[in-house]
Design an enzyme around this catalytic site. Structure first.
Site, PDB file in Angstrom:
ATOM      1  N   GLU A  67       0.819  -1.214   0.000  1.00  0.00           N
ATOM      2  CA  GLU A  67       0.000   0.000   0.000  1.00  0.00           C
ATOM      3  C   GLU A  67       0.849   1.258   0.000  1.00  0.00           C
ATOM      4  O   GLU A  67       0.498   2.251  -0.634  1.00  0.00           O
ATOM      5  CB  GLU A  67      -0.959  -0.009   1.193  1.00  0.00           C
ATOM      6  N   LEU A 114      11.574   4.864  -7.596  1.00  0.00           N
ATOM      7  CA  LEU A 114      10.144   4.699  -7.345  1.00  0.00           C
ATOM      8  C   LEU A 114       9.463   6.038  -7.062  1.00  0.00           C
ATOM      9  O   LEU A 114       8.251   6.166  -7.231  1.00  0.00           O
ATOM     10  CB  LEU A 114       9.934   3.737  -6.167  1.00  0.00           C
ATOM     11  N   TYR A 147       8.646   9.828  -4.829  1.00  0.00           N
ATOM     12  CA  TYR A 147       8.040  10.216  -3.552  1.00  0.00           C
ATOM     13  C   TYR A 147       8.831   9.611  -2.387  1.00  0.00           C
ATOM     14  O   TYR A 147       8.341   8.752  -1.658  1.00  0.00           O
ATOM     15  CB  TYR A 147       6.576   9.781  -3.486  1.00  0.00           C
ATOM     16  N   TYR A 167      -6.248   6.795   3.848  1.00  0.00           N
ATOM     17  CA  TYR A 167      -6.415   5.698   2.888  1.00  0.00           C
ATOM     18  C   TYR A 167      -5.704   4.434   3.353  1.00  0.00           C
ATOM     19  O   TYR A 167      -6.299   3.340   3.400  1.00  0.00           O
ATOM     20  CB  TYR A 167      -5.899   6.079   1.478  1.00  0.00           C
ATOM     21  N   CYS A 186     -14.188   0.800 -14.622  1.00  0.00           N
ATOM     22  CA  CYS A 186     -14.585   2.200 -14.441  1.00  0.00           C
ATOM     23  C   CYS A 186     -13.345   3.078 -14.545  1.00  0.00           C
ATOM     24  O   CYS A 186     -13.010   3.845 -13.652  1.00  0.00           O
ATOM     25  CB  CYS A 186     -15.278   2.388 -13.098  1.00  0.00           C
TER      26      CYS A 186
END
Length: 352
Positions: free
Chosen positions: A49, A92, A94, A132, A202
């Site tokens: 995550e 990667l 950030y 999140y 979606c």
DNA sequence: TACTCGTGGTC
DNA sequence: TGACCAAGAGT
């Protein structure tokens, strides 16, 4: 075996679709195993995550495998050297995520006995874990009924309820709708199912409404507005910044590199010494060379785009004696893959 | 609230 | 080919 909500309910429709179409991922436990009572390793869910924040699944796969192979448990990671973790994260992006990854691992070991807490509020207190990720870990790893609200869920909710309020102002409303839908049964599968739906059906552009399990109840599809949603507030234009970096190589092959300050852009990562990066091109920001040498300006330049500005770097190269003072990385220890991408681009230019 | 913080893929 | 986009968090 747990119950699945009735197929005539929205969560039931989605879970039924997920039972057939769930994507396979290295960190994921699929619906069949979950129904047999098997839950994933919270360490692996947490790791995935963090990596998946603003990052595609395709990019994360290889990084995830390297991390869990090198550091199989949270205790292994907590004991790692900072520079090793930052180097493994290089590319990667950030990089605050990598700094917080280590802080979080050490907090789990020091404050939670090396066991990830299941409680949403306890997770929220850990470094790098926001609303999140706390909901994702508690639901996916522990099957607790918390609601994830990521970009996928925002898009799905905006369309399902035909919400035209622009993001990010619409977040509280979208969260309320998402929470109202979250079932008490199979919350972990449900969280992954909504995100899979957003990622595969979606989608932001040309959603595949014809094969969507929620096509009948979808208000946007009914109104024909699915391609306009979600609305977003316009972004500011990116300025162009300029700067200079200095690549000094000793005769024995060692490179002069510095570890950047913890805070700010590329914090904690290796980088070439250089000037500040300014919004002006005339005169070109050159800063002060890290040492006296016969600096050669390389032909070409490095172009790189960050989240909020474009960067054009001039690269200067010099050979220096082996007794030169300074912070050098030996030829044997130097791995270009330890560099953040913009710094690797400067190295690549020097090798052409 | 709005800004900072990376990168690679897509059209 | 430049703008948009991807399982956001911290300040």
């Amino acid at each position: 075996m747990r119950d699945t909500p009735d197929i005539n309910t929205l969560p039931g429709l989605l879970l039924h679709w997920y039972d057939v179409h769930a994507r396979e991922m290295p960190w994921r436990v699929g619906p069949a195993q979950r129904k047999a009572g098997i839950l994933p390793d919270p360490y692996r869910i947490w790791m995935s995550e963090i990596m998946l924040q603003q990052t595609t699944v395709a990019t994360v796969r290889d990084y995830f495998q390297r991390f869990v192979t090198r550091w199989p448990t949270v205790r292994d990671l907590a004991a790692a050297q900072d520079a090793d973790v930052m180097g493994e994260w290089a590319g990667l992006g950030y990089y605050a995520r990598a700094r917080n990854l280590l802080k979080c691992a050490r907090a789990v070991v020091d404050e939670h006995g090396g066991v990830f807490p299941a409680d949403h509020d306890a997770l929220l207190k850990l470094p790098g874990i926001g609303p999140y990720t706390a909901a994702a870990v508690s639901s996916i790893a522990f099957d607790l009924p918390h609601t994830v609200l990521d970009g996928n869920v925002e898009r799905v909710m905006a369309r399902l309820y035909d919400i035209h309020t622009p993001l990010p102002a619409a977040k509280p409303l979208l969260m309320a709708q998402a929470q109202a839908l979250t079932p008490a049964q199979r919350p972990g599968d449900y969280a992954q199912a909504v995100m899979d739906l957003g990622a595969t059906i979606c989608s932001p552009k040309s959603p595949a409404c014809g094969i969507c399990p929620w096509r009948d109840p979808c208000a946007a599809r009914d109104a024909g507005t699915q391609n306009l949603l979600p609305k977003k507030t316009p972004k500011k234009p990116k300025p162009v910044r300029h700067g200079t970096v200095y690549l000094a190589q000793r005769d024995d092959g060692a490179w002069m590199l510095e570890t950047r300050p913890e805070k700010g852009l590329l914090g904690g990562m290796l980088g070439w010494p250089g000037s500040d990066w300014l919004d002006i091109s005339e005169p070109l920001p050159e800063g002060t060379p890290p040492l006296k040498a016969d600096w050669q300006t390389l032909a070409g330049e490095v172009r790189h785009t960050f989240t909020h500005f474009h960067l054009i770097l001039t690269v200067k190269l010099a050979k220096v004696p082996n007794d030169t003072a300074g912070s050098f990385v030996t030829r044997a220890q130097f791995r270009p893959s330890d560099l953040p991408t913009v710094m690797r681009k400067a190295y690549d230019l020097s090798q052409t």
